[in-house]
Design a protein around this motif. Structure first.
Motif, PDB file in Angstrom:
ATOM      1  N   GLY A 137       0.821  -1.210   0.000  1.00  0.00           N
ATOM      2  CA  GLY A 137       0.000   0.000   0.000  1.00  0.00           C
ATOM      3  C   GLY A 137       0.852   1.254   0.000  1.00  0.00           C
ATOM      4  O   GLY A 137       0.545   2.233  -0.688  1.00  0.00           O
ATOM      5  N   LEU A 138       1.943   1.230   0.768  1.00  0.00           N
ATOM      6  CA  LEU A 138       2.850   2.375   0.831  1.00  0.00           C
ATOM      7  C   LEU A 138       3.508   2.625  -0.526  1.00  0.00           C
ATOM      8  O   LEU A 138       3.569   3.766  -0.995  1.00  0.00           O
ATOM      9  CB  LEU A 138       3.906   2.156   1.916  1.00  0.00           C
ATOM     10  CG  LEU A 138       4.862   3.305   2.168  1.00  0.00           C
ATOM     11  CD1 LEU A 138       4.110   4.541   2.658  1.00  0.00           C
ATOM     12  CD2 LEU A 138       5.914   2.889   3.192  1.00  0.00           C
ATOM     13  N   ILE A 139       3.979   1.564  -1.160  1.00  0.00           N
ATOM     14  CA  ILE A 139       4.612   1.704  -2.484  1.00  0.00           C
ATOM     15  C   ILE A 139       3.610   2.271  -3.495  1.00  0.00           C
ATOM     16  O   ILE A 139       3.911   3.217  -4.230  1.00  0.00           O
ATOM     17  CB  ILE A 139       5.175   0.344  -2.960  1.00  0.00           C
ATOM     18  CG1 ILE A 139       6.381  -0.058  -2.094  1.00  0.00           C
ATOM     19  CG2 ILE A 139       5.548   0.381  -4.440  1.00  0.00           C
ATOM     20  CD1 ILE A 139       6.811  -1.502  -2.266  1.00  0.00           C
ATOM     21  N   LEU A 140       2.404   1.715  -3.524  1.00  0.00           N
ATOM     22  CA  LEU A 140       1.391   2.187  -4.479  1.00  0.00           C
ATOM     23  C   LEU A 140       0.961   3.619  -4.180  1.00  0.00           C
ATOM     24  O   LEU A 140       0.801   4.437  -5.099  1.00  0.00           O
ATOM     25  CB  LEU A 140       0.189   1.248  -4.468  1.00  0.00           C
ATOM     26  CG  LEU A 140       0.440  -0.153  -5.028  1.00  0.00           C
ATOM     27  CD1 LEU A 140      -0.752  -1.068  -4.748  1.00  0.00           C
ATOM     28  CD2 LEU A 140       0.747  -0.096  -6.510  1.00  0.00           C
ATOM     29  N   ALA A 141       0.752   3.927  -2.903  1.00  0.00           N
ATOM     30  CA  ALA A 141       0.305   5.277  -2.533  1.00  0.00           C
ATOM     31  C   ALA A 141       1.374   6.314  -2.847  1.00  0.00           C
ATOM     32  O   ALA A 141       1.062   7.398  -3.355  1.00  0.00           O
ATOM     33  CB  ALA A 141      -0.065   5.322  -1.047  1.00  0.00           C
ATOM     34  N   LEU A 142       2.630   5.997  -2.549  1.00  0.00           N
ATOM     35  CA  LEU A 142       3.703   6.951  -2.858  1.00  0.00           C
ATOM     36  C   LEU A 142       3.867   7.134  -4.358  1.00  0.00           C
ATOM     37  O   LEU A 142       4.084   8.247  -4.837  1.00  0.00           O
ATOM     38  CB  LEU A 142       5.021   6.504  -2.216  1.00  0.00           C
ATOM     39  CG  LEU A 142       5.099   6.664  -0.706  1.00  0.00           C
ATOM     40  CD1 LEU A 142       6.379   6.024  -0.161  1.00  0.00           C
ATOM     41  CD2 LEU A 142       4.999   8.129  -0.302  1.00  0.00           C
ATOM     42  N   ALA A 143       3.746   6.044  -5.114  1.00  0.00           N
ATOM     43  CA  ALA A 143       3.831   6.158  -6.571  1.00  0.00           C
ATOM     44  C   ALA A 143       2.701   7.041  -7.095  1.00  0.00           C
ATOM     45  O   ALA A 143       2.926   7.914  -7.944  1.00  0.00           O
ATOM     46  CB  ALA A 143       3.776   4.774  -7.210  1.00  0.00           C
ATOM     47  N   ALA A 144       1.495   6.837  -6.581  1.00  0.00           N
ATOM     48  CA  ALA A 144       0.354   7.657  -7.020  1.00  0.00           C
ATOM     49  C   ALA A 144       0.549   9.107  -6.592  1.00  0.00           C
ATOM     50  O   ALA A 144       0.332  10.039  -7.385  1.00  0.00           O
ATOM     51  CB  ALA A 144      -0.945   7.101  -6.442  1.00  0.00           C
ATOM     52  N   TYR A 145       0.976   9.319  -5.352  1.00  0.00           N
ATOM     53  CA  TYR A 145       1.152  10.683  -4.865  1.00  0.00           C
ATOM     54  C   TYR A 145       2.189  11.434  -5.698  1.00  0.00           C
ATOM     55  O   TYR A 145       1.941  12.543  -6.169  1.00  0.00           O
ATOM     56  CB  TYR A 145       1.554  10.713  -3.384  1.00  0.00           C
ATOM     57  CG  TYR A 145       1.826  12.119  -2.934  1.00  0.00           C
ATOM     58  CD1 TYR A 145       0.772  12.970  -2.639  1.00  0.00           C
ATOM     59  CD2 TYR A 145       3.121  12.625  -2.872  1.00  0.00           C
ATOM     60  CE1 TYR A 145       1.004  14.291  -2.268  1.00  0.00           C
ATOM     61  CE2 TYR A 145       3.359  13.932  -2.509  1.00  0.00           C
ATOM     62  CZ  TYR A 145       2.298  14.759  -2.206  1.00  0.00           C
ATOM     63  OH  TYR A 145       2.534  16.068  -1.859  1.00  0.00           O
ATOM     64  N   LEU A 152       2.588  15.775 -12.352  1.00  0.00           N
ATOM     65  CA  LEU A 152       1.473  16.545 -12.916  1.00  0.00           C
ATOM     66  C   LEU A 152       1.221  17.871 -12.201  1.00  0.00           C
ATOM     67  O   LEU A 152       0.465  18.698 -12.695  1.00  0.00           O
ATOM     68  CB  LEU A 152       0.197  15.707 -12.889  1.00  0.00           C
ATOM     69  CG  LEU A 152       0.233  14.415 -13.703  1.00  0.00           C
ATOM     70  CD1 LEU A 152      -1.040  13.623 -13.486  1.00  0.00           C
ATOM     71  CD2 LEU A 152       0.454  14.711 -15.169  1.00  0.00           C
ATOM     72  N   GLY A 153       1.796  18.037 -11.026  1.00  0.00           N
ATOM     73  CA  GLY A 153       1.586  19.268 -10.269  1.00  0.00           C
ATOM     74  C   GLY A 153       0.207  19.383  -9.658  1.00  0.00           C
ATOM     75  O   GLY A 153      -0.278  20.477  -9.410  1.00  0.00           O
ATOM     76  N   VAL A 154      -0.439  18.251  -9.393  1.00  0.00           N
ATOM     77  CA  VAL A 154      -1.785  18.242  -8.815  1.00  0.00           C
ATOM     78  C   VAL A 154      -1.680  17.875  -7.342  1.00  0.00           C
ATOM     79  O   VAL A 154      -1.152  16.824  -6.987  1.00  0.00           O
ATOM     80  CB  VAL A 154      -2.693  17.217  -9.544  1.00  0.00           C
ATOM     81  CG1 VAL A 154      -4.057  17.154  -8.891  1.00  0.00           C
ATOM     82  CG2 VAL A 154      -2.808  17.564 -11.012  1.00  0.00           C
ATOM     83  N   ASN A 155      -2.182  18.744  -6.473  1.00  0.00           N
ATOM     84  CA  ASN A 155      -2.142  18.482  -5.039  1.00  0.00           C
ATOM     85  C   ASN A 155      -3.300  17.568  -4.669  1.00  0.00           C
ATOM     86  O   ASN A 155      -4.459  17.951  -4.747  1.00  0.00           O
ATOM     87  CB  ASN A 155      -2.234  19.795  -4.258  1.00  0.00           C
ATOM     88  CG  ASN A 155      -2.171  19.569  -2.764  1.00  0.00           C
ATOM     89  OD1 ASN A 155      -1.961  18.459  -2.291  1.00  0.00           O
ATOM     90  ND2 ASN A 155      -2.365  20.640  -2.022  1.00  0.00           N
ATOM     91  N   ILE A 156      -2.976  16.343  -4.260  1.00  0.00           N
ATOM     92  CA  ILE A 156      -4.028  15.406  -3.869  1.00  0.00           C
ATOM     93  C   ILE A 156      -4.046  15.158  -2.360  1.00  0.00           C
ATOM     94  O   ILE A 156      -4.664  14.208  -1.907  1.00  0.00           O
ATOM     95  CB  ILE A 156      -3.919  14.070  -4.637  1.00  0.00           C
ATOM     96  CG1 ILE A 156      -2.568  13.398  -4.445  1.00  0.00           C
ATOM     97  CG2 ILE A 156      -4.215  14.277  -6.110  1.00  0.00           C
ATOM     98  CD1 ILE A 156      -2.472  12.012  -5.045  1.00  0.00           C
ATOM     99  N   GLY A 157      -3.396  16.003  -1.607  1.00  0.00           N
ATOM    100  CA  GLY A 157      -3.480  15.905  -0.155  1.00  0.00           C
ATOM    101  C   GLY A 157      -2.177  15.546   0.508  1.00  0.00           C
ATOM    102  O   GLY A 157      -1.973  14.396   0.884  1.00  0.00           O
ATOM    103  N   ALA A 158      -1.299  16.506   0.653  1.00  0.00           N
ATOM    104  CA  ALA A 158      -0.022  16.258   1.318  1.00  0.00           C
ATOM    105  C   ALA A 158      -0.224  16.246   2.823  1.00  0.00           C
ATOM    106  O   ALA A 158      -0.926  17.077   3.370  1.00  0.00           O
ATOM    107  CB  ALA A 158       0.998  17.327   0.929  1.00  0.00           C
ATOM    108  N   GLY A 159       0.388  15.294   3.468  1.00  0.00           N
ATOM    109  CA  GLY A 159       0.375  15.190   4.924  1.00  0.00           C
ATOM    110  C   GLY A 159       1.799  15.128   5.431  1.00  0.00           C
ATOM    111  O   GLY A 159       2.751  15.517   4.741  1.00  0.00           O
TER     112      GLY A 159
END
Length: 178
Positions: A137-145, A152-159
């Motif tokens: 999940g971490l690998i996939l989420a980081l790749a997507a983020y 793409l320069g799209v902010n999808i929710g930085a934490g």
């Protein structure tokens, strides 16, 4: 041909499948409604910000109509699958994972919320390897983020996780540039 033979030959309406098709059609309607509210500048010639939402809406509409037709013809599930009871506990865990993502993305950020969702959904589907699920999940989420945020320069929710990684990456990039 007897009445029972006629009933056996005629397909039964598959109500659950019909509801899925109708639900998808309603989602396509919501996509169309929301796409109509996207402001389009007259500067766009042919391809604007509404092209892909409209393509998605058309695809969803076609798929929903095919699902509705299949449901009217008796459904797409094989008979042995229809006899399998629904695992409501597993469905509940999957639903909790989806809701957790919605609730946690703002306070925790995309990566942490996505990993929690991934682990819960894996558990709902029968996985009993939480450490492996967290790592995947971490690998996939980081790749997507990073695909969205960096490429793409799209902010999808930085934490917290994303901010720390962004700071580290920016330091490395500055160091490499000299």
């Amino acid at each position: 041909m007897s009445t029972t033979d006629q009933q056996a030959a005629r397909p039964r309406l598959a109500v659950p499948e019909l509801l899925i098709g109708i639900g998808l059609l309603a989602c396509a309607g919501a996509v169309a409604w929301q796409t109509l509210s996207i402001p389009v500048s007259p500067l766009y010639s042919k391809v604007g910000p509404t092209v892909f939402p409209y393509i998605t809406m058309v695809g969803m509409t076609i798929l929903s109509l095919l699902l509705i037709v299949a449901a009217l013809r008796g459904g797409w599930q094989p008979e042995e699958e229809k006899e399998t009871p629904t695992d409501w506990k597993a469905m509940g865990i999957v639903a909790v994972g989806l809701v957790a993502n919605l609730v946690l993305i703002q306070p925790l950020g995309f990566t942490a919320a996505s990993v929690i969702m991934f682990v819960l959904i894996c558990h709902g589907f029968g996985s009993r390897h939480p450490l492996r699920d967290v790592l995947l999940g971490l690998i996939l989420a980081l790749a997507a983020y990073f695909g969205f945020a960096r490429a793409l320069g799209v902010n999808i929710g930085a934490g917290f996780i994303e901010n720390q990684l962004n700071t580290g990456l920016d330091s490395i990039i500055r160091m490499l540039r000299g």
